[in-house]
Motif scaffolding. Structure first.
Motif, PDB file in Angstrom:
ATOM      1  N   SER A  68      13.183  35.763  58.836  1.00 17.00           N
ATOM      2  CA  SER A  68      13.771  34.874  59.844  1.00 17.00           C
ATOM      3  C   SER A  68      12.758  33.866  60.367  1.00 17.00           C
ATOM      4  CB  SER A  68      14.314  35.687  61.025  1.00 17.00           C
ATOM      5  OG  SER A  68      15.311  36.576  60.581  1.00 17.00           O
ATOM      6  N   GLY A  69      11.473  34.149  60.146  1.00 15.99           N
ATOM      7  CA  GLY A  69      10.424  33.234  60.597  1.00 15.99           C
ATOM      8  C   GLY A  69      10.239  33.282  62.104  1.00 15.99           C
ATOM      9  N   ILE A  70       9.688  32.217  62.640  1.00 22.62           N
ATOM     10  CA  ILE A  70       9.472  32.093  64.087  1.00 22.62           C
ATOM     11  C   ILE A  70      10.813  31.798  64.735  1.00 22.62           C
ATOM     12  CG2 ILE A  70       8.364  30.691  65.881  1.00 22.62           C
ATOM     13  CD1 ILE A  70       6.071  30.236  63.856  1.00 22.62           C
ATOM     14  N   ILE A  71      11.108  32.494  65.824  1.00 28.59           N
ATOM     15  CA  ILE A  71      12.371  32.306  66.538  1.00 28.59           C
ATOM     16  C   ILE A  71      12.112  31.468  67.782  1.00 28.59           C
ATOM     17  CG2 ILE A  71      14.304  33.450  67.695  1.00 28.59           C
ATOM     18  CD1 ILE A  71      14.181  34.293  64.803  1.00 28.59           C
ATOM     19  N   ASP A  72      12.833  30.363  67.898  1.00 30.07           N
ATOM     20  CA  ASP A  72      12.758  29.479  69.066  1.00 30.07           C
ATOM     21  C   ASP A  72      14.088  29.597  69.796  1.00 30.07           C
ATOM     22  OD1 ASP A  72      12.885  27.323  70.863  1.00 30.07           O
ATOM     23  OD2 ASP A  72      11.732  26.024  69.553  1.00 30.07           O
ATOM     24  N   ILE A 123       9.461  31.402  72.512  1.00 29.55           N
ATOM     25  CA  ILE A 123       9.057  31.473  71.111  1.00 29.55           C
ATOM     26  C   ILE A 123       8.678  32.915  70.789  1.00 29.55           C
ATOM     27  CG2 ILE A 123       7.394  30.669  69.383  1.00 29.55           C
ATOM     28  CD1 ILE A 123       9.231  28.484  70.428  1.00 29.55           C
ATOM     29  N   PHE A 124       9.231  33.418  69.683  1.00 30.83           N
ATOM     30  CA  PHE A 124       8.922  34.762  69.211  1.00 30.83           C
ATOM     31  C   PHE A 124       8.285  34.639  67.834  1.00 30.83           C
ATOM     32  CE2 PHE A 124      12.418  35.056  72.171  1.00 30.83           C
ATOM     33  CZ  PHE A 124      12.044  36.108  72.995  1.00 30.83           C
ATOM     34  N   ASP A 125       7.136  35.261  67.658  1.00 33.51           N
ATOM     35  CA  ASP A 125       6.403  35.184  66.401  1.00 33.51           C
ATOM     36  C   ASP A 125       7.182  35.820  65.258  1.00 33.51           C
ATOM     37  OD1 ASP A 125       4.179  33.865  67.480  1.00 33.51           O
ATOM     38  OD2 ASP A 125       3.251  35.753  68.086  1.00 33.51           O
ATOM     39  N   LYS A 126       6.862  35.413  64.073  1.00 32.54           N
ATOM     40  CA  LYS A 126       7.475  35.943  62.856  1.00 32.54           C
ATOM     41  C   LYS A 126       7.402  37.470  62.864  1.00 32.54           C
ATOM     42  CE  LYS A 126       6.796  35.564  57.888  1.00 32.54           C
ATOM     43  NZ  LYS A 126       5.993  34.915  56.854  1.00 32.54           N
ATOM     44  N   GLY A 127       8.555  38.136  62.702  1.00 30.38           N
ATOM     45  CA  GLY A 127       8.608  39.595  62.653  1.00 30.38           C
ATOM     46  C   GLY A 127       8.596  40.286  64.007  1.00 30.38           C
ATOM     47  N   ASN A 132      22.945  33.761  61.703  1.00 34.11           N
ATOM     48  CA  ASN A 132      22.914  34.884  60.771  1.00 34.11           C
ATOM     49  C   ASN A 132      21.516  35.508  60.677  1.00 34.11           C
ATOM     50  OD1 ASN A 132      24.170  36.688  59.055  1.00 34.11           O
ATOM     51  ND2 ASN A 132      23.726  35.478  57.235  1.00 34.11           N
ATOM     52  N   LEU A 133      20.918  35.756  61.832  1.00 30.37           N
ATOM     53  CA  LEU A 133      19.608  36.406  61.906  1.00 30.37           C
ATOM     54  C   LEU A 133      19.803  37.901  62.081  1.00 30.37           C
ATOM     55  CD1 LEU A 133      17.876  34.019  64.469  1.00 30.37           C
ATOM     56  CD2 LEU A 133      17.662  33.971  61.983  1.00 30.37           C
ATOM     57  N   LEU A 168      16.218  46.505  69.668  1.00 32.32           N
ATOM     58  CA  LEU A 168      15.457  45.466  70.355  1.00 32.32           C
ATOM     59  C   LEU A 168      15.803  45.464  71.836  1.00 32.32           C
ATOM     60  CD1 LEU A 168      13.626  42.936  70.399  1.00 32.32           C
ATOM     61  CD2 LEU A 168      15.691  41.596  69.938  1.00 32.32           C
ATOM     62  N   THR A 169      14.800  45.517  72.666  1.00 40.78           N
ATOM     63  CA  THR A 169      14.973  45.447  74.111  1.00 40.78           C
ATOM     64  C   THR A 169      13.895  44.541  74.678  1.00 40.78           C
ATOM     65  OG1 THR A 169      15.802  47.714  74.144  1.00 40.78           O
ATOM     66  CG2 THR A 169      15.135  46.781  76.239  1.00 40.78           C
ATOM     67  N   ILE A 170      14.306  43.565  75.449  1.00 39.38           N
ATOM     68  CA  ILE A 170      13.351  42.700  76.148  1.00 39.38           C
ATOM     69  C   ILE A 170      13.211  43.261  77.562  1.00 39.38           C
ATOM     70  CG2 ILE A 170      12.877  40.348  76.962  1.00 39.38           C
ATOM     71  CD1 ILE A 170      12.947  40.534  73.915  1.00 39.38           C
ATOM     72  N   THR A 171      12.020  43.719  77.911  1.00 38.51           N
ATOM     73  CA  THR A 171      11.815  44.348  79.216  1.00 38.51           C
ATOM     74  C   THR A 171      11.037  43.471  80.194  1.00 38.51           C
ATOM     75  OG1 THR A 171       9.824  45.453  78.402  1.00 38.51           O
ATOM     76  CG2 THR A 171      11.907  46.675  78.251  1.00 38.51           C
TER      77      THR A 171
END
Length: 87
Positions: A77-81, A66-70, A39-40, A46-49
């Protein structure tokens, strides 16, 4: 912020995001699946290129990004792993 480094065991050379065999579409699919499961709220449009530079391998040799907060989702959502799994 902390950063880790990963090296190839056989050559001792640094593993970089450019050398990982991962397609950006697979990363996007993984993020969408994770967002549904947990539920994020991902950032709109959002596009990952390119392959993210912040990654590690866990004790089972699974690849994680790992994606930093925001960075890709709401700050709450905090840090996304994101664990990438092979199918």
């Amino acid at each position: 912020m902390l950063r880790g480094l990963t090296f190839y065991a056989d050559t001792g050379q640094l593993v970089t995001a450019d050398t990982l065999d991962v397609q950006t579409q697979n990363i996007m699919n993984g993020l969408r699946d994770k967002a549904k499961r947990e539920n994020l709220t991902l950032n709109k449009n959002l596009t990952i290129t390119k392959t993210p530079q912040n990654f590690y391998f866990d004790k089972n040799f699974d690849l994680h990004f790992i994606f930093d907060k925001g960075e890709i989702a709401t700050e709450a959502s905090g840090i996304i792993d994101l664990r990438m799994t092979s199918k």
